[in-house]
Design a protein around this motif. Structure first.
Motif, PDB file in Angstrom:
ATOM      1  N   GLY A   1      43.275  64.339  24.909  1.00  0.00           N
ATOM      2  CA  GLY A   1      44.541  63.811  25.418  1.00  0.00           C
ATOM      3  C   GLY A   1      44.442  63.372  26.865  1.00  0.00           C
ATOM      4  N   THR A   2      43.825  64.213  27.708  1.00  0.00           N
ATOM      5  CA  THR A   2      43.709  63.864  29.127  1.00  0.00           C
ATOM      6  C   THR A   2      42.735  62.710  29.340  1.00  0.00           C
ATOM      7  OG1 THR A   2      42.039  65.623  29.368  1.00  0.00           O
ATOM      8  CG2 THR A   2      44.308  66.156  29.966  1.00  0.00           C
ATOM      9  N   SER A   3      41.681  62.655  28.516  1.00  0.00           N
ATOM     10  CA  SER A   3      40.690  61.578  28.663  1.00  0.00           C
ATOM     11  C   SER A   3      41.248  60.236  28.219  1.00  0.00           C
ATOM     12  CB  SER A   3      39.428  61.918  27.867  1.00  0.00           C
ATOM     13  OG  SER A   3      38.847  63.114  28.328  1.00  0.00           O
ATOM     14  N   LEU A   4      42.013  60.237  27.136  1.00  0.00           N
ATOM     15  CA  LEU A   4      42.560  58.980  26.609  1.00  0.00           C
ATOM     16  C   LEU A   4      43.725  58.455  27.440  1.00  0.00           C
ATOM     17  CD1 LEU A   4      42.530  59.747  22.771  1.00  0.00           C
ATOM     18  CD2 LEU A   4      41.049  58.114  23.973  1.00  0.00           C
ATOM     19  N   LEU A   5      44.557  59.366  27.949  1.00  0.00           N
ATOM     20  CA  LEU A   5      45.776  58.953  28.641  1.00  0.00           C
ATOM     21  C   LEU A   5      45.647  58.944  30.166  1.00  0.00           C
ATOM     22  CD1 LEU A   5      48.419  60.840  26.451  1.00  0.00           C
ATOM     23  CD2 LEU A   5      47.780  58.432  26.330  1.00  0.00           C
ATOM     24  N   GLY A   6      44.576  59.531  30.693  1.00  0.00           N
ATOM     25  CA  GLY A   6      44.398  59.599  32.141  1.00  0.00           C
ATOM     26  C   GLY A   6      44.301  58.215  32.781  1.00  0.00           C
TER      27      GLY A   6
ATOM     28  N   ASP B   1      47.127  58.210  44.666  1.00  0.00           N
ATOM     29  CA  ASP B   1      47.162  59.211  45.733  1.00  0.00           C
ATOM     30  C   ASP B   1      45.738  59.615  46.097  1.00  0.00           C
ATOM     31  OD1 ASP B   1      47.560  61.302  47.454  1.00  0.00           O
ATOM     32  OD2 ASP B   1      49.109  62.274  46.252  1.00  0.00           O
ATOM     33  N   GLU B   2      45.290  59.216  47.283  1.00  0.00           N
ATOM     34  CA  GLU B   2      43.916  59.499  47.705  1.00  0.00           C
ATOM     35  C   GLU B   2      43.671  60.987  47.943  1.00  0.00           C
ATOM     36  OE1 GLU B   2      43.084  57.106  51.087  1.00  0.00           O
ATOM     37  OE2 GLU B   2      43.170  55.201  49.990  1.00  0.00           O
ATOM     38  N   ASP B   3      44.719  61.731  48.283  1.00  0.00           N
ATOM     39  CA  ASP B   3      44.558  63.169  48.527  1.00  0.00           C
ATOM     40  C   ASP B   3      44.309  63.948  47.239  1.00  0.00           C
ATOM     41  OD1 ASP B   3      44.942  62.856  51.250  1.00  0.00           O
ATOM     42  OD2 ASP B   3      47.122  63.144  51.111  1.00  0.00           O
ATOM     43  N   HIS B   4      44.580  63.336  46.095  1.00  0.00           N
ATOM     44  CA  HIS B   4      44.381  64.014  44.812  1.00  0.00           C
ATOM     45  C   HIS B   4      43.483  63.176  43.895  1.00  0.00           C
ATOM     46  CE1 HIS B   4      48.118  65.800  46.360  1.00  0.00           C
ATOM     47  NE2 HIS B   4      47.752  66.879  45.714  1.00  0.00           N
ATOM     48  N   ASP B   5      42.459  62.573  44.480  1.00  0.00           N
ATOM     49  CA  ASP B   5      41.541  61.743  43.708  1.00  0.00           C
ATOM     50  C   ASP B   5      40.389  62.611  43.198  1.00  0.00           C
ATOM     51  OD1 ASP B   5      40.177  59.691  42.548  1.00  0.00           O
ATOM     52  OD2 ASP B   5      39.427  58.819  44.416  1.00  0.00           O
ATOM     53  N   TYR B   6      40.563  63.193  41.998  1.00  0.00           N
ATOM     54  CA  TYR B   6      39.560  64.086  41.440  1.00  0.00           C
ATOM     55  C   TYR B   6      38.799  63.441  40.287  1.00  0.00           C
ATOM     56  CZ  TYR B   6      42.530  67.476  43.873  1.00  0.00           C
ATOM     57  OH  TYR B   6      43.261  68.159  44.808  1.00  0.00           O
ATOM     58  N   GLY B   7      38.930  62.153  40.129  1.00  0.00           N
ATOM     59  CA  GLY B   7      38.312  61.492  38.987  1.00  0.00           C
ATOM     60  C   GLY B   7      39.387  61.060  38.007  1.00  0.00           C
ATOM     61  N   ARG B   8      39.021  60.971  36.752  1.00  0.00           N
ATOM     62  CA  ARG B   8      39.967  60.485  35.750  1.00  0.00           C
ATOM     63  C   ARG B   8      39.940  61.389  34.527  1.00  0.00           C
ATOM     64  NH1 ARG B   8      40.654  54.224  33.715  1.00  0.00           N
ATOM     65  NH2 ARG B   8      42.256  54.626  32.151  1.00  0.00           N
ATOM     66  N   GLY B   9      41.091  61.542  33.891  1.00  0.00           N
ATOM     67  CA  GLY B   9      41.174  62.322  32.668  1.00  0.00           C
ATOM     68  C   GLY B   9      41.013  63.813  32.901  1.00  0.00           C
ATOM     69  N   PHE B  10      40.219  64.466  32.035  1.00  0.00           N
ATOM     70  CA  PHE B  10      40.059  65.911  32.110  1.00  0.00           C
ATOM     71  C   PHE B  10      39.440  66.341  33.436  1.00  0.00           C
ATOM     72  CE2 PHE B  10      37.872  69.949  31.065  1.00  0.00           C
ATOM     73  CZ  PHE B  10      38.975  70.675  30.650  1.00  0.00           C
ATOM     74  N   SER B  11      38.658  65.455  34.061  1.00  0.00           N
ATOM     75  CA  SER B  11      38.038  65.788  35.346  1.00  0.00           C
ATOM     76  C   SER B  11      39.092  66.018  36.430  1.00  0.00           C
ATOM     77  CB  SER B  11      37.077  64.680  35.791  1.00  0.00           C
ATOM     78  OG  SER B  11      37.768  63.458  35.970  1.00  0.00           O
ATOM     79  N   THR B  12      40.298  65.463  36.229  1.00  0.00           N
ATOM     80  CA  THR B  12      41.394  65.712  37.175  1.00  0.00           C
ATOM     81  C   THR B  12      41.747  67.196  37.193  1.00  0.00           C
ATOM     82  OG1 THR B  12      42.310  63.508  36.814  1.00  0.00           O
ATOM     83  CG2 THR B  12      43.789  65.140  37.768  1.00  0.00           C
TER      84      THR B  12
END
Length: 325
Positions: A266-271, A276-287
């Motif tokens: 779900g997180t990988s498909l919808l991410g 927001d640069e302060d919360h840039d942790y990647g995309r999807g589940f990596s967030t």
């Protein structure tokens, strides 16, 4: 619910309404009128006579909240903002009087065990409604539904963070995550499956709650839920050892694996790529992983954002000490 008094029914209604902090609610003269406020007011009115009698006698535990209310009222001598002082003390006074109303209701019970079981069932029902809306909010925000429908706040959208921070009908994701510790603890404590009827549904409920807490990205709630999980396993060890057989164990493991697959997929498909640069942790589940990696029990004073947070807490503690002394 048959056979319960009106006060007891209102108590159950109050428990059900507790998480509905922001939806449904409306503003009146700067005050937020919530469902729990309305139900609580009716409960106070019904128990007004008992409340007055209990306050007069000042028995044991009743003295502390009454003394707190008197102490808070004296703070008007130092108040710099009278409007804020009035709102704060009205809220405190309401909560303390409601405390007396609840004590009065519970002390007059004829069947406490029945009401306790009903209260826990209502808590789980309320949690299910809140979690259900939370998932609707999370999916709806990712697929572009209107904020009027999802009730998502602008600062917690997927467009901004890359992954929606679920907060359901509550004001903040942290409040949502901390509220879910109540049904989480209740299910872990239900050693004999008296509320969920069987072990399979119990672990399914636990899995859904853990997913919801993770999707809130509320670090305090995530850490607390992990600790509750460890204590829950220790508490249930003997019962699990007795009840578990290979067939049930496979089902439970299947529920856990399915929950993890749904979460990752779900997180990988919808991410999205958040702005927001302060919360840039990647995309999807990596967030979620990136957000968890920022958990630092003691903080890092070499990091500017952490240092500001640590300094703010130190300042708040010193100011609080000054007020107390």
């Amino acid at each position: 619910i048959r056979g319960l008094s009106l006060s007891e029914k209102l108590l159950l209604g109050l428990v059900f309404s507790l998480p509905f902090e922001r939806v449904p609610s409306f503003e009146v003269s700067g005050l937020t009128i919530k469902l729990s406020l309305i139900i609580g007011a009716f409960l106070i009115i019904l128990n007004l006579k008992s409340i007055v009698q209990d306050v007069r006698t000042l028995r044991k535990i009743y003295l502390a909240p009454f003394a707190l209310l008197c102490y808070s009222a004296l703070s008007i001598l130092l108040a710099e903002n009278l409007e804020f002082w009035l709102k704060s003390n009205l809220t405190l006074g309401f909560c303390i009087i409601l405390f007396y109303a609840l004590i009065s209701t519970v002390s007059n019970l004829t069947n406490r065990e029945k009401l306790i079981n009903l209260t826990l069932q209502v808590l789980l029902l309320s949690s299910a409604v809140v979690i259900g809306f939370g998932f609707f909010q999370w999916i709806g925000d990712h697929i572009g539904l209107s904020a009027n429908l999802t009730q998502i706040r602008p600062e917690y959208t997927a467009d901004k963070l890359g992954l929606t921070r679920m907060h359901s009908v509550l004001l903040e994701p942290l409040y949502f995550g901390l509220f879910l510790l109540l049904p989480l603890s209740t299910l872990w404590a239900d050693k004999k499956n008296s509320l969920t009827k069987n072990l399979y549904f119990r672990f399914a409920g636990l899995s859904v709650i853990y997913i919801a807490i993770l999707l809130s990205l509320a670090r305090g709630a995530i850490v607390a839920s992990a600790l509750i999980g460890v204590l829950g396993l220790v508490y249930n060890f003997k019962q699990l050892k007795k009840d578990l057989n290979p067939r049930i164990l496979l089902r439970i493991l299947g529920v856990g694996v399915l929950a993890l697959v749904v979460l990752v997929a779900g997180t990988s498909l919808l991410g999205k790529d958040g702005t927001d640069e302060d919360h840039d942790y990647g995309r999807g589940f990596s967030t979620i992983i990136g957000h968890l990696e920022t958990i630092k029990p003691w903080g890092n004073k070499d990091d500017e954002q952490d240092a500001n947070s640590i300094n703010s807490r130190d300042e708040a503690r010193s100011e609080a000490w000054e007020v107390i002394t």
